[in-house]
Design a protein around this motif. Structure first.
Motif, PDB file in Angstrom:
ATOM      1  N   GLN A  86      -6.769 -17.511  21.287  1.00  0.00           N
ATOM      2  CA  GLN A  86      -7.580 -16.945  20.208  1.00  0.00           C
ATOM      3  C   GLN A  86      -8.574 -17.976  19.668  1.00  0.00           C
ATOM      4  N   THR A 129       2.017  -7.911  26.764  1.00  0.00           N
ATOM      5  CA  THR A 129       0.967  -6.931  26.554  1.00  0.00           C
ATOM      6  C   THR A 129       1.140  -5.803  27.561  1.00  0.00           C
ATOM      7  N   ALA A 179       2.027  -3.887  22.727  1.00  0.00           N
ATOM      8  CA  ALA A 179       2.948  -4.843  23.340  1.00  0.00           C
ATOM      9  C   ALA A 179       4.243  -4.121  23.677  1.00  0.00           C
ATOM     10  N   GLU A 232      -0.478  -4.256  18.702  1.00  0.00           N
ATOM     11  CA  GLU A 232       0.171  -5.496  18.262  1.00  0.00           C
ATOM     12  C   GLU A 232      -0.720  -6.722  18.401  1.00  0.00           C
ATOM     13  N   LEU A 233      -1.623  -6.718  19.379  1.00  0.00           N
ATOM     14  CA  LEU A 233      -2.424  -7.899  19.667  1.00  0.00           C
ATOM     15  C   LEU A 233      -3.899  -7.535  19.693  1.00  0.00           C
ATOM     16  N   TYR A 234      -4.701  -8.334  19.011  1.00  0.00           N
ATOM     17  CA  TYR A 234      -6.150  -8.171  19.078  1.00  0.00           C
ATOM     18  C   TYR A 234      -6.706  -9.255  19.970  1.00  0.00           C
ATOM     19  N   ARG A 235      -7.376  -8.847  21.029  1.00  0.00           N
ATOM     20  CA  ARG A 235      -7.946  -9.800  21.979  1.00  0.00           C
ATOM     21  C   ARG A 235      -9.018  -9.086  22.767  1.00  0.00           C
ATOM     22  N   TYR A 239      -7.656  -3.842  20.509  1.00  0.00           N
ATOM     23  CA  TYR A 239      -6.221  -3.961  20.265  1.00  0.00           C
ATOM     24  C   TYR A 239      -5.437  -3.563  21.509  1.00  0.00           C
ATOM     25  N   TYR A 240      -4.312  -4.244  21.704  1.00  0.00           N
ATOM     26  CA  TYR A 240      -3.403  -3.945  22.813  1.00  0.00           C
ATOM     27  C   TYR A 240      -2.016  -3.638  22.264  1.00  0.00           C
ATOM     28  N   MET A 267      -2.933 -12.726  26.141  1.00  0.00           N
ATOM     29  CA  MET A 267      -2.034 -13.474  25.264  1.00  0.00           C
ATOM     30  C   MET A 267      -2.675 -13.773  23.916  1.00  0.00           C
ATOM     31  N   PHE A 268      -1.805 -14.008  22.911  1.00  0.00           N
ATOM     32  CA  PHE A 268      -2.295 -14.470  21.625  1.00  0.00           C
ATOM     33  C   PHE A 268      -2.855 -15.882  21.772  1.00  0.00           C
TER      34      PHE A 268
END
Length: 193
Positions: free
Chosen positions: A41, A133, A167, A157-160, A164-165, A37-38
């Motif tokens: 962060q 994700t 979505a 779409e998401l950096y975690r 990057y992942y 999840m975002f």
């Protein structure tokens, strides 16, 4: 477990209370809970969650719930419909199941079904959508079981977690809901006269 607004077989939904901020902050700071999840962060303090809750609860565009295990009355997560758009009759579904001992036991599917029922039956929505994700296979499976269909993939779409992942945007439309799930959900989740 008093004050439940909606109930399913395993869970009940009640209004979020300001005193839930500490519990929510604990889940939001847990790397395992927020892995895909975002949220997570940055560290978040209970007072920050409290401020966010106040803003969200004051807005008619959001409906938030705490998710409780019906057997024990213990809060296991939060869920809601966000950015409820009255003209387009759509809303974004979000869920956070923070109590890890309840993972992979059907709770995610049931909370998704229960809030979908709420969105169509009580709010007269035409569409409930969500973002997930792509590698969160358990969540994608729960959403599919609850009737959601993929609308498309958002690349990187998401950096975690140092990468990057992609979505996946998923949704369920009223016509799909009415033709497949509405009668089952009304039986399972509707009020008994």
């Amino acid at each position: 477990m008093t004050g439940l607004f909606l109930t399913g077989e395993k869970i009940g939904l009640r209004a979020v209370r300001l005193e839930d901020a500490g519990l929510l902050a604990g889940w939001m700071n847990d790397d395992q809970v927020t892995y895909f999840m975002f949220t997570g962060q940055r560290p978040i303090a209970p007072w920050q969650v409290l401020e966010d809750l106040r803003r969200q609860l004051e807005s008619p565009a959001h409906t938030l719930f705490m998710v409780e295990d019906r057997a024990t009355g213990v809060a296991i997560g939060s869920a809601g419909l966000y950015d409820i758009h009255q003209t387009a009759r759509k809303a974004e579904f979000r869920v956070l199941l923070g109590a890890k001992e309840f993972w992979n036991k059907g709770y995610g599917t049931e909370v998704t079904e229960l809030l979908t029922f709420y969105g169509f039956d009580r709010l007269n929505l035409n569409k409930v959508w969500l973002g997930v994700t792509a590698e969160n296979v358990g969540a994608v499976r729960a959403y599919q079981k609850a009737g959601f269909k993929s609308e498309g993939r958002l690349r990187q779409e998401l950096y975690r977690n140092g990468r990057y992942y992609d979505a996946i945007r998923m949704s369920i439309l009223r016509e799909e809901y009415d033709s497949g799930l509405a009668s089952d959900h009304a039986r399972r989740f509707g009020a008994n006269p």
